[in-house]
Each structure stands twice: as structure tokens, then as C-alpha cells.
Design a protein around this motif. Structure first.
Motif, PDB file in Angstrom:
ATOM      1  N   VAL A 227       0.834  -1.203   0.000  1.00  0.00           N
ATOM      2  CA  VAL A 227       0.000   0.000   0.000  1.00  0.00           C
ATOM      3  C   VAL A 227       0.867   1.252   0.000  1.00  0.00           C
ATOM      4  O   VAL A 227       0.659   2.179  -0.787  1.00  0.00           O
ATOM      5  N   THR A 228       1.862   1.284   0.884  1.00  0.00           N
ATOM      6  CA  THR A 228       2.764   2.434   0.936  1.00  0.00           C
ATOM      7  C   THR A 228       3.548   2.563  -0.359  1.00  0.00           C
ATOM      8  O   THR A 228       3.760   3.668  -0.867  1.00  0.00           O
ATOM      9  N   LEU A 229       3.973   1.435  -0.905  1.00  0.00           N
ATOM     10  CA  LEU A 229       4.713   1.453  -2.169  1.00  0.00           C
ATOM     11  C   LEU A 229       3.864   2.065  -3.278  1.00  0.00           C
ATOM     12  O   LEU A 229       4.356   2.870  -4.084  1.00  0.00           O
ATOM     13  N   ASN A 230       2.593   1.718  -3.328  1.00  0.00           N
ATOM     14  CA  ASN A 230       1.704   2.292  -4.346  1.00  0.00           C
ATOM     15  C   ASN A 230       1.542   3.798  -4.180  1.00  0.00           C
ATOM     16  O   ASN A 230       1.444   4.541  -5.158  1.00  0.00           O
ATOM     17  N   ILE A 231       1.510   4.253  -2.930  1.00  0.00           N
ATOM     18  CA  ILE A 231       1.389   5.688  -2.668  1.00  0.00           C
ATOM     19  C   ILE A 231       2.642   6.423  -3.142  1.00  0.00           C
ATOM     20  O   ILE A 231       2.572   7.511  -3.715  1.00  0.00           O
ATOM     21  N   VAL A 232       3.810   5.795  -2.923  1.00  0.00           N
ATOM     22  CA  VAL A 232       5.060   6.401  -3.401  1.00  0.00           C
ATOM     23  C   VAL A 232       5.062   6.463  -4.925  1.00  0.00           C
ATOM     24  O   VAL A 232       5.447   7.476  -5.521  1.00  0.00           O
ATOM     25  N   LYS A 233       4.621   5.400  -5.583  1.00  0.00           N
ATOM     26  CA  LYS A 233       4.553   5.401  -7.045  1.00  0.00           C
ATOM     27  C   LYS A 233       3.629   6.506  -7.546  1.00  0.00           C
ATOM     28  O   LYS A 233       3.921   7.203  -8.532  1.00  0.00           O
ATOM     29  N   ASP A 234       2.495   6.668  -6.878  1.00  0.00           N
ATOM     30  CA  ASP A 234       1.552   7.718  -7.256  1.00  0.00           C
ATOM     31  C   ASP A 234       2.188   9.097  -7.090  1.00  0.00           C
ATOM     32  O   ASP A 234       1.968  10.007  -7.892  1.00  0.00           O
ATOM     33  N   PHE A 235       3.003   9.246  -6.040  1.00  0.00           N
ATOM     34  CA  PHE A 235       3.695  10.514  -5.802  1.00  0.00           C
ATOM     35  C   PHE A 235       4.683  10.805  -6.931  1.00  0.00           C
ATOM     36  O   PHE A 235       4.871  11.962  -7.333  1.00  0.00           O
TER      37      PHE A 235
ATOM     38  N   GLN B 189      22.092  16.496  -2.515  1.00  0.00           N
ATOM     39  CA  GLN B 189      20.775  15.950  -2.190  1.00  0.00           C
ATOM     40  C   GLN B 189      20.410  14.939  -3.265  1.00  0.00           C
ATOM     41  O   GLN B 189      20.522  15.226  -4.449  1.00  0.00           O
ATOM     42  N   ARG B 190      20.030  13.769  -2.849  1.00  0.00           N
ATOM     43  CA  ARG B 190      19.680  12.739  -3.825  1.00  0.00           C
ATOM     44  C   ARG B 190      18.227  12.914  -4.235  1.00  0.00           C
ATOM     45  O   ARG B 190      17.326  12.910  -3.389  1.00  0.00           O
ATOM     46  N   LEU B 191      18.008  13.077  -5.538  1.00  0.00           N
ATOM     47  CA  LEU B 191      16.668  13.204  -6.086  1.00  0.00           C
ATOM     48  C   LEU B 191      16.326  11.964  -6.892  1.00  0.00           C
ATOM     49  O   LEU B 191      17.177  11.398  -7.588  1.00  0.00           O
ATOM     50  N   TYR B 192      15.087  11.557  -6.796  1.00  0.00           N
ATOM     51  CA  TYR B 192      14.620  10.355  -7.489  1.00  0.00           C
ATOM     52  C   TYR B 192      13.616  10.758  -8.567  1.00  0.00           C
ATOM     53  O   TYR B 192      12.711  11.566  -8.328  1.00  0.00           O
ATOM     54  N   PHE B 193      13.791  10.175  -9.745  1.00  0.00           N
ATOM     55  CA  PHE B 193      12.917  10.437 -10.876  1.00  0.00           C
ATOM     56  C   PHE B 193      12.343   9.122 -11.378  1.00  0.00           C
ATOM     57  O   PHE B 193      12.998   8.077 -11.308  1.00  0.00           O
ATOM     58  N   LYS B 194      11.142   9.194 -11.904  1.00  0.00           N
ATOM     59  CA  LYS B 194      10.568   8.020 -12.533  1.00  0.00           C
ATOM     60  C   LYS B 194      11.356   7.726 -13.803  1.00  0.00           C
ATOM     61  O   LYS B 194      11.733   8.634 -14.533  1.00  0.00           O
ATOM     62  N   LYS B 195      11.633   6.450 -14.058  1.00  0.00           N
ATOM     63  CA  LYS B 195      12.404   6.065 -15.241  1.00  0.00           C
ATOM     64  C   LYS B 195      11.761   6.633 -16.501  1.00  0.00           C
ATOM     65  O   LYS B 195      10.553   6.622 -16.670  1.00  0.00           O
TER      66      LYS B 195
END
Length: 233
Positions: free
Chosen positions: A164-172, A223-229
Motif C-alpha cells: 500500500v505504501t509502495l503504491n502511494i510512493v509510485k503515485d507521488f 541531495q539525492r533526487l529520485y525520478f521516474k524512469k
């Protein structure tokens, strides 16, 4: 430090109750406050204790009442207590009625303790999520409402990663495709600690859902930033 979740076990086999107690107490933030073998003892405890449980682990087979009758009795009198069925009862009617009552999970005996512990982690994540938000948008509600399906697939996830939390992160990620997100951004959005948020972000990089880059900015500290592939945009 986060408060512990108080757990009550209603189980007529003392050996099973003891094994469950050990399993619960070995999960961080969970503590068994009562073991009961009958309806009479269970209701007496609930009426007189100053430590009402957050979660009850309930068997269907109780000597002085059917577990389903006790389930509805507790549900009607203590609506804020969550209930998880742990039983050998496989009848569709029993499972269906339990689901109608809103049980958090239904686990069959013999107990798969790996699955059981993941359910407790999932419970803690969901409770923390609700406690840290005053309102939820439709997307967040949809994700939480799909928790049963999510839990079934959670068996494939590594320890410490909740579906559930993983899905929320993906949505973010979908909401921040261009600028990327940091662990702090994700922590605030999800309502968890920064290390927990970073664990989810790093997991998404390992499955090639996300990629990360260091942004040095003006202060010198990266600062480490994360981007969707890119191929998933």
C-alpha cells in the motif's frame, strides 16, 4: 519513539496462544496485553481494563460462543478495535461474514508466520498513515481500499516494503515527473520517517521503476533526487 500497538489474543488452545504471543511480541511496536480462552473472560477484560487493545486476534472456535458471534459483539461495542481472524475455518460463509464485519485480515491455520508478520507490519504502516493525515484524496483512498489485493501480492516484496505504501510512493512519482522527489519530500507525503521513505525510493531504483541523481545545489551538500524512469513516463 512510536507507541506500541496493544494486542489481545482470543484462542482456546493455550499452545497456539503462546506461539502467537511470542510471534507478536517479536514484531517491533506490538505487545500482547491479554490472552483469553473464552467469551466470558474476553468481554470481562474489555469492560474493565484500562488497556483496551488496538488489535484482537480471534479464533472462530471458542468454547462458550462461536467466534463469529463474538466478532460481531466486539465489533458492535468496540468499533475502534481492529480484528484479525486466525482460524482453521475455511467455509466460504465464515470467510464472507468475517469480511462483511470489516476484519483486517483472515489467516488460516496452520499459520504462515512470515505472512502473519508481514500483516502486522502492514497494519502498523496503515495505522501510522491514517494518524498522520487529516484528509485523503481519492487516489490515496483508492490505494488504501485495495489493501486486501495488495497484501496478497506483498508476499513477493522484500522485508520492510509494504504494498500500500509502495503504491502511494509510485503515485507521488506520477505527480512529480519533472522535478523529481527527495526522501524528505516522500516522507512528508507518506507520513513516515525519512529513512523509511528512502528505503522505498531505493527499492524502486532496484526494480528499475526509478532512477536517482545527486543535486549539489547552492549549499554544497548533495541531495539525492529520485525520478521516474524515462521509459515509464
Amino acid at each position: 519513539m512510536d507507541a506500541k500497538f496493544k494486542v489481545m489474543i482470543i484462542e482456546d488452545d493455550f499452545r497456539v496462544a503462546n506461539v502467537l504471543e511470542d510471534a507478536v511480541n517479536n514484531v517491533e511496536r506490538f505487545d500482547v496485553v491479554k490472552k483469553s480462552m473464552s467469551r466470558e473472560d474476553s468481554i470481562h477484560f474489555l469492560k474493565h481494563t484500562d488497556q483496551l487493545p488496538d488489535l484482537i486476534l480471534l479464533d472462530v472456535y471458542i468454547p462458550d460462543v462461536t467466534g463469529l458471534d463474538l466478532l460481531w459483539e466486539i465489533r458492535n461495542q468496540y468499533k475502534h478495535i481492529d480484528i484479525m481472524m486466525i482460524t482453521a475455518a475455511k467455509e466460504v460463509s465464515t470467510v464472507e461474514e468475517s469480511m462483511r464485519s470489516g476484519v483486517f485480515d483472515y489467516i488460516l491455520k496452520p499459520i504462515d508466520f512470515t505472512r502473519f508478520k508481514k500483516t502486522l507490519h502492514h497494519y502498523a504502516e496503515q495505522r501510522s498513515f491514517f494518524e498522520k493525515h487529516k484528509e485523503l484524496d481519492q487516489d490515496a483512498i483508492d490505494l488504501v481500499m485495495k489493501q486486501t489485493v495488495s497484501q496478497a501480492s506483498a508476499a513477493e516484496l522484500p522485508k520492510g516494503i509494504d504494498q500500500v505504501t509502495l503504491n502511494i510512493v509510485k503515485d507521488f512519482f506520477d505527480q512529480n515527473k519533472e522535478k523529481g522527489i527527495s526522501a524528505m519530500d516522500a516522507a512528508k507525503h507518506i507520513g513516515v520517517s525519512r529513512p523509511t521513505a528512502r528505503r522505498y525510493l531505493e527499492y524502486l531504483t532496484t526494480i528499475q521503476y526509478a532512477e536517482s541523481y545527486s543535486n549539489y545545489g547552492d549549499l554544497g551538500r548533495p541531495q539525492r533526487l529520485y525520478f521516474k524512469k524515462q521509459h515509464l513516463q
